[in-house]
Design an enzyme around this catalytic site. Sequence first.
Site, PDB file in Angstrom:
ATOM      1  N   ARG A   1      -1.496 -24.643 -32.238  1.00 49.85           N
ATOM      2  CA  ARG A   1      -2.483 -25.413 -31.469  1.00 49.85           C
ATOM      3  C   ARG A   1      -3.853 -25.345 -32.150  1.00 49.85           C
ATOM      4  O   ARG A   1      -4.580 -26.341 -32.180  1.00 49.85           O
ATOM      5  CB  ARG A   1      -2.561 -24.896 -30.029  1.00 49.85           C
ATOM      6  CG  ARG A   1      -3.437 -25.772 -29.145  1.00 49.85           C
ATOM      7  CD  ARG A   1      -3.318 -25.398 -27.683  1.00 49.85           C
ATOM      8  NE  ARG A   1      -3.790 -24.047 -27.423  1.00 49.85           N
ATOM      9  CZ  ARG A   1      -3.634 -23.409 -26.263  1.00 49.85           C
ATOM     10  NH1 ARG A   1      -3.024 -23.992 -25.257  1.00 49.85           N
ATOM     11  NH2 ARG A   1      -4.090 -22.188 -26.101  1.00 49.85           N
TER      12      ARG A   1
ATOM     13  N   LYS B   1      -8.396 -27.539 -28.136  1.00 46.18           N
ATOM     14  CA  LYS B   1      -9.098 -26.454 -27.436  1.00 46.18           C
ATOM     15  C   LYS B   1     -10.471 -26.283 -28.093  1.00 46.18           C
ATOM     16  O   LYS B   1     -10.686 -25.365 -28.901  1.00 46.18           O
ATOM     17  CB  LYS B   1      -8.256 -25.174 -27.482  1.00 46.18           C
ATOM     18  CG  LYS B   1      -8.650 -24.175 -26.400  1.00 46.18           C
ATOM     19  CD  LYS B   1      -7.549 -23.166 -26.168  1.00 46.18           C
ATOM     20  CE  LYS B   1      -7.992 -22.028 -25.286  1.00 46.18           C
ATOM     21  NZ  LYS B   1      -8.329 -22.394 -23.923  1.00 46.18           N
TER      22      LYS B   1
ATOM     23  N   GLU C   1      -5.788 -31.282 -14.842  1.00 42.70           N
ATOM     24  CA  GLU C   1      -5.694 -29.827 -14.970  1.00 42.70           C
ATOM     25  C   GLU C   1      -6.911 -29.156 -14.350  1.00 42.70           C
ATOM     26  O   GLU C   1      -7.880 -29.815 -13.975  1.00 42.70           O
ATOM     27  CB  GLU C   1      -5.551 -29.417 -16.441  1.00 42.70           C
ATOM     28  CG  GLU C   1      -6.734 -29.771 -17.305  1.00 42.70           C
ATOM     29  CD  GLU C   1      -6.507 -29.425 -18.776  1.00 42.70           C
ATOM     30  OE1 GLU C   1      -5.953 -28.359 -19.061  1.00 42.70           O
ATOM     31  OE2 GLU C   1      -6.904 -30.239 -19.623  1.00 42.70           O
TER      32      GLU C   1
HETATM   33  N1  PLP Z   1      -6.099 -25.929 -19.752  1.00 43.97           N
HETATM   34  C1  PLP Z   1      -7.299 -25.424 -20.044  1.00 43.97           C
HETATM   35  C2  PLP Z   1      -8.477 -26.301 -19.886  1.00 43.97           C
HETATM   36  C3  PLP Z   1      -7.423 -24.102 -20.511  1.00 43.97           C
HETATM   37  O1  PLP Z   1      -8.615 -23.591 -20.813  1.00 43.97           O
HETATM   38  C4  PLP Z   1      -6.268 -23.311 -20.641  1.00 43.97           C
HETATM   39  C5  PLP Z   1      -6.363 -21.932 -21.132  1.00 43.97           C
HETATM   40  O2  PLP Z   1      -6.191 -21.667 -22.278  1.00 43.97           O
HETATM   41  C6  PLP Z   1      -5.027 -23.878 -20.322  1.00 43.97           C
HETATM   42  C7  PLP Z   1      -4.975 -25.184 -19.872  1.00 43.97           C
HETATM   43  C8  PLP Z   1      -3.744 -23.100 -20.451  1.00 43.97           C
HETATM   44  O3  PLP Z   1      -3.410 -22.898 -21.796  1.00 43.97           O
HETATM   45  P1  PLP Z   1      -2.614 -21.609 -22.244  1.00 43.97           P
HETATM   46  O4  PLP Z   1      -1.467 -21.473 -21.318  1.00 43.97           O
HETATM   47  O5  PLP Z   1      -2.200 -21.901 -23.645  1.00 43.97           O
HETATM   48  O6  PLP Z   1      -3.542 -20.466 -22.149  1.00 43.97           O
HETATM   49  C1  COI Z   2      -7.378 -18.938 -21.777  1.00 41.72           C
HETATM   50  O1  COI Z   2      -6.646 -18.806 -20.810  1.00 41.72           O
HETATM   51  O2  COI Z   2      -7.137 -18.406 -22.867  1.00 41.72           O
HETATM   52  C2  COI Z   2      -8.596 -19.732 -21.692  1.00 41.72           C
HETATM   53  O3  COI Z   2      -9.102 -20.098 -22.714  1.00 41.72           O
HETATM   54  C3  COI Z   2      -9.131 -20.039 -20.359  1.00 41.72           C
HETATM   55  C4  COI Z   2     -10.565 -19.741 -20.160  1.00 41.72           C
HETATM   56  C5  COI Z   2     -10.934 -18.314 -20.353  1.00 41.72           C
HETATM   57  C6  COI Z   2     -11.453 -20.665 -20.887  1.00 41.72           C
END
Ligand code: PLP
Ligand code: COI
Length: 339
Positions: A82, A184, A220
Amino acid sequence: MGNESINWDKLGFDYIKTDKRFLQVWKNGEWQEGTLTDDNVLHISEGSTALHYGQQCFEGLKAYRCKDGSINLFRPDQNAARMQRSCARLLMPHVPTDVFIDACKQVVKANERFIPPYGSGGALYLRPFVIGTGDNIGVRTAPEFIFSVFAIPVGAYFKGGLVPHNFQISTFDRAAPQGTGAAKVGGNYAASLMPGSEAKKSGFADAIYLDPMTHSKIEEVGSANFFGITHDNQFITPKSPSVLPGITRLSLIELAQTRLGLDVVEGEVFIDKLDQFKEAGACGTAAVISPIGGIQYNGKLHVFHSETEVGPITQKLYKELTGVQTGDVEAPAGWIVKV
Ligand code: PLP
Ligand code: COI
């Protein structure tokens, strides 16, 4: 040295300076040798594109202490991939997967005394990031970059851990239809600061965003993905080009299907059809699985299972996911990398 100063049961999601972080510089067209350093302050040019034009991206993943004392990293290859996609979207040099995983391992080992004990519910949160640096002023890609990974012991992101929270639908967008929502990158989070703060001031855990094109479908949470469980046991999570493709979401899709026998649908979650769900939750690395008690929209609170109790399917998903992460439940092939 141990870590008597940390009360593991009281950890939230706050910055704590740990012993070492990994730092690697890209200049003259290539990555230089990376090192671990004690210094948590970056010295960068005032013209850095990261400071002016948001040329930066980050990741979040966790290292877990297992019952047998070993340390698990959860799906770091997915975070590496990612981050490569985020870097490509923002014209930054990509960090190869082996370099990314090796940097994460080095940082975990060097900060081992900060890993919360097995059973505490905490984990060592890793924050890899790439930023555009070097002398520059025009709107263009930077002449230099930094890749870094630091680590922080964390507990629950939403207060209390596995307890329901209420969320508020925001009237703002965090990302544009063909923008950077799926990457991200800091800009998405800058856009979410005001709506997130407004939601918290009104007593909600965070904002939930609707699709930026029609404002009729859930996208989300500001810091996690959304899922709902329908009355006929479908696990539904929004599919959209402006949603961050979460690794927890990806993992739950598989666990819901293969371990809980739920039908999985990646599709549209219309805001006026919330009564199809008996349970709902937010999922992410920091959030883990945070049950959604209710969603406030147009002045009305729609409650799912309960504002105080966790629904049975959400509980099962939580147990399966956290069991896999801490090594108590067998992981699907390739999900766990031992440090
Ligand atoms: N959506 C957003 C906006 C986030 O900041 C996160 C956190 O990382 C997620 C979704 C979930 O992603 P992940 O499960 O890879 O942490
Ligand atoms: C994560 O879950 O890693 C995130 O980036 C969410 C938040 C701390 C921005």
